[in-house]
Design a protein around this motif. Structure first.
Motif, PDB file in Angstrom:
ATOM      1  N   MET A  97       0.836  -1.200   0.000  1.00 55.03           N
ATOM      2  CA  MET A  97       0.000   0.000   0.000  1.00 55.03           C
ATOM      3  C   MET A  97       0.875   1.256   0.000  1.00 55.03           C
ATOM      4  O   MET A  97       1.806   1.371   0.791  1.00 55.03           O
ATOM      5  CB  MET A  97      -0.923   0.011   1.227  1.00 55.03           C
ATOM      6  N   THR A  98       0.590   2.189  -0.897  1.00 53.68           N
ATOM      7  CA  THR A  98       1.362   3.413  -1.005  1.00 53.68           C
ATOM      8  C   THR A  98       1.111   4.319   0.199  1.00 53.68           C
ATOM      9  O   THR A  98      -0.026   4.552   0.592  1.00 53.68           O
ATOM     10  CB  THR A  98       0.991   4.169  -2.299  1.00 53.68           C
ATOM     11  N   GLU A  99       2.205   4.819   0.772  1.00 59.33           N
ATOM     12  CA  GLU A  99       2.080   5.703   1.935  1.00 59.33           C
ATOM     13  C   GLU A  99       1.602   7.083   1.490  1.00 59.33           C
ATOM     14  O   GLU A  99       2.083   7.644   0.505  1.00 59.33           O
ATOM     15  CB  GLU A  99       3.423   5.821   2.653  1.00 59.33           C
ATOM     16  N   ILE A 100       0.644   7.637   2.232  1.00 59.68           N
ATOM     17  CA  ILE A 100       0.094   8.948   1.927  1.00 59.68           C
ATOM     18  C   ILE A 100       0.943  10.024   2.598  1.00 59.68           C
ATOM     19  O   ILE A 100       1.267   9.936   3.779  1.00 59.68           O
ATOM     20  CB  ILE A 100      -1.369   9.056   2.419  1.00 59.68           C
ATOM     21  N   THR A 101       1.319  11.061   1.841  1.00 57.64           N
ATOM     22  CA  THR A 101       2.035  12.202   2.400  1.00 57.64           C
ATOM     23  C   THR A 101       1.056  13.359   2.549  1.00 57.64           C
ATOM     24  O   THR A 101       0.464  13.812   1.568  1.00 57.64           O
ATOM     25  CB  THR A 101       3.205  12.627   1.502  1.00 57.64           C
ATOM     26  N   GLN A 102       0.924  13.833   3.773  1.00 54.87           N
ATOM     27  CA  GLN A 102      -0.090  14.830   4.086  1.00 54.87           C
ATOM     28  C   GLN A 102       0.554  16.153   4.485  1.00 54.87           C
ATOM     29  O   GLN A 102       1.400  16.207   5.373  1.00 54.87           O
ATOM     30  CB  GLN A 102      -0.970  14.314   5.220  1.00 54.87           C
ATOM     31  N   LEU A 103       0.155  17.214   3.813  1.00 55.10           N
ATOM     32  CA  LEU A 103       0.547  18.561   4.206  1.00 55.10           C
ATOM     33  C   LEU A 103      -0.385  19.037   5.310  1.00 55.10           C
ATOM     34  O   LEU A 103      -1.607  19.025   5.145  1.00 55.10           O
ATOM     35  CB  LEU A 103       0.461  19.515   3.013  1.00 55.10           C
ATOM     36  N   PHE A 104       0.188  19.421   6.443  1.00 55.24           N
ATOM     37  CA  PHE A 104      -0.601  19.951   7.550  1.00 55.24           C
ATOM     38  C   PHE A 104      -0.435  21.465   7.586  1.00 55.24           C
ATOM     39  O   PHE A 104       0.673  21.974   7.692  1.00 55.24           O
ATOM     40  CB  PHE A 104      -0.150  19.355   8.882  1.00 55.24           C
ATOM     41  N   GLN A 105      -1.545  22.165   7.461  1.00 59.64           N
ATOM     42  CA  GLN A 105      -1.495  23.622   7.545  1.00 59.64           C
ATOM     43  C   GLN A 105      -2.370  24.094   8.690  1.00 59.64           C
ATOM     44  O   GLN A 105      -3.534  23.712   8.803  1.00 59.64           O
ATOM     45  CB  GLN A 105      -1.948  24.279   6.245  1.00 59.64           C
ATOM     46  N   TYR A 106      -1.775  24.928   9.534  1.00 56.31           N
ATOM     47  CA  TYR A 106      -2.529  25.502  10.646  1.00 56.31           C
ATOM     48  C   TYR A 106      -2.937  26.917  10.283  1.00 56.31           C
ATOM     49  O   TYR A 106      -2.098  27.762   9.994  1.00 56.31           O
ATOM     50  CB  TYR A 106      -1.694  25.514  11.925  1.00 56.31           C
ATOM     51  N   ASN A 107      -4.243  27.155  10.260  1.00 49.33           N
ATOM     52  CA  ASN A 107      -4.824  28.450   9.916  1.00 49.33           C
ATOM     53  C   ASN A 107      -4.651  28.719   8.419  1.00 49.33           C
ATOM     54  O   ASN A 107      -4.150  27.881   7.672  1.00 49.33           O
ATOM     55  CB  ASN A 107      -4.202  29.572  10.764  1.00 49.33           C
ATOM     56  N   THR A 108      -5.058  29.905   7.988  1.00 53.53           N
ATOM     57  CA  THR A 108      -4.942  30.286   6.586  1.00 53.53           C
ATOM     58  C   THR A 108      -4.066  31.519   6.467  1.00 53.53           C
ATOM     59  O   THR A 108      -4.000  32.348   7.371  1.00 53.53           O
ATOM     60  CB  THR A 108      -6.307  30.601   5.955  1.00 53.53           C
TER      61      THR A 108
END
Length: 236
Positions: free
Chosen positions: A1-12
């Protein structure tokens, strides 16, 4: 299974542009989500640089400090950086020339990317946003930001490339911060020349955006979205 890379952004970035500067997430919590990234500090006191799982503050007096877990941020974006593309930069290039080369490796224009560039820079031009009172528009603060240029400096650029469709959530295109190899110089990248280095491009599969839900100022802020987008263009 391909590992998911997630960008975490706090606020805008839009909220930051509107003057919502109060730090509401700790560095300790932020670093649980990624080892590479950018942002700013409480009261927009300088530039946040996240490199190899550690957080640094580039201050307006041209100093760098490593941040403890209890320090708070109003805005940041971090990712567990995994290089999908790596290439060597073996000839002198401007920032625009290198960015064009980086984009030639993109498979489409509608996904976020993480960027890490380690090398030798004949010129590095940066700025550090100065501390400001909450409520002051970011574009006004940015007009008085200190800028510095160093020559023949070694170090690392970290950052995020954002698709045009997400402009306002972040700044479309490149948002890059630099820190020198000896951790004495850094900031928000304005322009540079690179002589020799290694470029890493990471694919990002998901965006996880978190909001300061306990911050009453954020919850009830009346934001002029179109004006904020224009402010981003000017300030960034």
């Amino acid at each position: 299974m391909t590992e998911i890379t997630q960008l975490f952004q706090y606020n805008t970035l839009g909220a930051l542009m509107a003057g919502l500067y109060e730090g509401t997430m700790t560095i300790g919590e932020l670093l649980k989500h990624g080892n590479l990234g950018i942002g700013t500090l409480d009261s927009v006191d300088g530039e946040l640089i996240v490199l190899d799982g550690k957080a640094y503050q580039a201050k307006g007096d041209k100093t760098i400090v490593e941040l403890t877990d209890d320090i708070k941020v109003p805005y940041a974006a971090v990712v567990p950086h995994q290089a999908e593309v790596v290439f060597k930069q073996k000839f002198t290039a401007s920032d625009k020339e290198l960015e064009d080369r980086i984009e030639s490796y993109f498979d489409g224009q509608n996904l976020f990317r993480s960027i890490k560039i380690t090398g030798e820079f004949p010129k590095m031009h940066v700025r550090m946003i100065p501390r400001a009172k909450s409520g002051t528009r970011f574009v006004e603060v940015s007009q008085n930001q200190p800028e510095y240029t160093e020559e023949n400096v070694k170090g690392t650029i970290v950052g995020i490339w954002t698709p045009e469709m997400f402009h306002g959530v972040s700044v479309a295109g490149y948002h890059l911060h630099f820190i020198s190899e000896d951790f004495t110089f850094g900031g928000h990248v304005l322009d540079f020349i690179i002589d020799n280095g290694t470029v890493e491009i990471g694919a990002i599969d998901q965006l996880n955006q978190s909001f300061p839900v306990q911050d009453r100022k954020f919850l009830f802020a009346d934001l002029d979205i179109e004006a904020l987008k224009k402010d981003i263009d000017v300030a960034e």
